[in-house]
Scaffold this active site. Structure first.
Site, PDB file in Angstrom:
ATOM      1  N   CYS A 134       0.882  -1.086   0.027  1.00  0.00           N
ATOM      2  CA  CYS A 134      -0.331   0.078   0.176  1.00  0.00           C
ATOM      3  C   CYS A 134       0.726   1.216   0.027  1.00  0.00           C
ATOM      4  O   CYS A 134       1.426   1.407  -1.001  1.00  0.00           O
ATOM      5  CB  CYS A 134      -1.124  -0.006   1.164  1.00  0.00           C
ATOM      6  SG  CYS A 134      -2.203   1.162   1.061  1.00  0.00           S
ATOM      7  N   HIS A 149      -3.400  -5.418   0.220  1.00  0.00           N
ATOM      8  CA  HIS A 149      -2.937  -5.790   1.194  1.00  0.00           C
ATOM      9  C   HIS A 149      -3.126  -7.508   1.376  1.00  0.00           C
ATOM     10  O   HIS A 149      -4.334  -7.946   1.673  1.00  0.00           O
ATOM     11  CB  HIS A 149      -3.614  -5.419   2.361  1.00  0.00           C
ATOM     12  CG  HIS A 149      -2.940  -3.782   2.831  1.00  0.00           C
ATOM     13  ND1 HIS A 149      -2.487  -3.930   4.024  1.00  0.00           N
ATOM     14  CD2 HIS A 149      -3.329  -2.765   2.403  1.00  0.00           C
ATOM     15  CE1 HIS A 149      -1.921  -2.354   3.965  1.00  0.00           C
ATOM     16  NE2 HIS A 149      -2.731  -1.952   2.993  1.00  0.00           N
ATOM     17  N   GLU A 202      -1.925  -9.675   3.029  1.00  0.00           N
ATOM     18  CA  GLU A 202      -2.032 -10.446   4.403  1.00  0.00           C
ATOM     19  C   GLU A 202      -3.375 -10.137   4.908  1.00  0.00           C
ATOM     20  O   GLU A 202      -3.624 -10.800   6.119  1.00  0.00           O
ATOM     21  CB  GLU A 202      -0.867  -9.474   5.363  1.00  0.00           C
ATOM     22  CG  GLU A 202      -1.338  -8.302   5.761  1.00  0.00           C
ATOM     23  CD  GLU A 202      -1.269  -7.071   5.039  1.00  0.00           C
ATOM     24  OE1 GLU A 202      -1.624  -6.063   5.380  1.00  0.00           O
ATOM     25  OE2 GLU A 202      -0.692  -7.469   3.701  1.00  0.00           O
TER      26      GLU A 202
END
Length: 434
Positions: free
Chosen positions: A134, A256, A258
């Site tokens: 990001c 993202h 994750e």
């Protein structure tokens, strides 16, 4: 015993630096890093080291050495002065509208900018593995001379001559659940990681999105890995600095991975989500091994008192000459006497190869008269003028690439030179002082 084992592991495992983000809790500033990042780093075999976002830390980054990897993630908008002087022709009313709509992101954090841009440039200079998520991808692009959209939706919708497909990059009402499509570029690392989840015709995956800014002009050294339907670059990497097995990894992802998880089971949306971190840590581990191998030097030879005194006399002679050469100083009778041992050493030592003698001369070890020194300085000044004239005509992007290249080469030269000089001192002392 467990505590001892943990301490030993902390010395063995490679270190990944992560810069914290500042927020307000109980009317006080608090630094934090998302645990998903930390969990993945630890699970794949590295140690996360949190760099606190506090005033003055950008001047203390050497204290965090050794650095084997850098992961930069969420945060506020980057100060526009780092990538362009004007805000894309926005009116004051439009800027205020953007501030109100994205209040949590538009509060500039200059200290975090300074810390992260310094870390990004350090990674580019030394080829330290870097993963930007990001905001971290935007920092990487800016560090290499790229630019950003100040507000994606407003800027893209203003472009004429281009069919604009609106994409929602931020949904505050469905923060973690919001997804949009991206098209993955074939042959890139992202394609390799998500290959099993991709339709061969559409080559699309659905990613999360928490940003109102993004890459506008991608820096020259990077290749895109994914695009959203509105044309925004959602991932990029440096193909010349990507080989995890060899400790190379320079990449930015706008989404993202994750956090691309099922809300109930916490399972990843795609198997490829975890691979971004797995391959990054693989590169970090390889870089740490490479760094340890390159900085290992022979043990210092132990001399008796008399030989050590002779060695120190010669080392001092070289040191004075080198200082004179670098500071453009002249000779005095006192310095001339101290330079003599170094001169005699070079003249009498047949054990030195031509290449070794040339290097010592470059260090200033044989500077014994003003004329030769002045001639060399004059030649260097002329070369400097020519270089300044050529660089004055280069673009910002070209200069940025040039700086990164020469700093990287300087780092490599320092490492190789240190090994060679240590080896040279050892061999020379064996021959001269037997």
């Amino acid at each position: 015993q467990t505590a001892t084992m943990a301490a030993d592991l902390s010395l063995i495992l490679p270190r990944v630096l992560i810069v914290s983000r500042r927020t307000v809790r109980k009317n006080k500033f608090v630094d934090f890093v998302g645990e998903y990042h930390l969990d993945l780093i630890v699970s794949y075999g590295a140690v996360p080291v949190i760099v606190p976002r506090v005033n003055g830390v950008h001047m203390l980054l050497e204290s965090f050495e050794p650095i084997h990897g850098v992961l930069l993630c969420e945060g506020e908008d980057i100060d526009p002065s780092h990538y362009e002087s004007e805000l894309a022709g926005f009116s004051p009313e439009e800027l205020e509208e953007i501030r109100q709509l994205h209040a949590s992101d538009t509060a500039i954090d200059r200290e975090k900018d300074s810390i992260e841009l310094r870390l990004a440039k350090l990674c580019l200079e030394r080829n330290i593995p870097y993963l930007g998520i990001c905001r971290g991808s935007q920092v990487l692009n800016v560090a290499c001379g790229g630019t950003l959209y100040h507000d994606i939706e407003k800027e893209l919708s203003k472009q004429p001559c281009k069919e604009y497909i609106r994409v929602e990059h931020m949904n505050y009402e469905n923060y973690d659940g919001h997804r949009h499509k991206v098209k993955v570029v074939e042959g890139t690392p992202l394609h390799k990681w998500f290959k099993e989840s991709l339709d061969k015709e559409k080559m699309e995956i659905s990613v999360n999105s928490y940003h109102h800014q993004g890459v506008k002009r991608l820096a020259q050294r990077f290749i895109p890995m994914a695009f959203s339907p509105d044309g925004l670059v959602e991932g990029f990497y440096d193909p010349d600095a990507y080989n995890p097995e060899q400790g190379k990894f320079i990449m930015g992802l706008q989404f993202h991975p994750e956090r691309m998880r099922d809300a109930e089971t916490d399972e990843f949306d795609y198997p490829g989500c975890a691979l971004a971190y797995q391959e990054f840590v693989k590169a970090v581990i390889a870089y740490e091994k490479k760094l340890n191998n390159s900085t290992s030097i022979p043990q210092t030879v132990k001399l008796n008192q008399e030989l050590e005194k002779k060695r120190m006399t010669i080392v001092r002679s070289f040191s004075i000459a080198k200082n004179m050469y670098s500071t453009k100083g002249g000779l005095s009778s006192y310095q001339d006497a101290e330079l003599q041992p170094g001169a005699e050493f070079l003249e009498s030592n047949t054990a030195l190869s031509t290449q070794q003698e040339k290097r010592l001369k470059q260090m200033g070890a044989t500077v014994r008269n003003k004329t030769a020194c002045k001639d060399r300085l004059k030649m260097n000044e002329e070369r400097e003028k020519m270089a300044r004239a050529v660089m004055g005509k280069m673009s910002i992007e070209q200069l940025s690439d040039l700086v990164s290249f020469y700093k990287m080469m300087g780092q490599i030269c320092d490492e190789v030179l240190e090994r060679k000089i240590n080896h040279l001192v050892y061999e020379s002392s064996q021959v001269i002082f037997e």
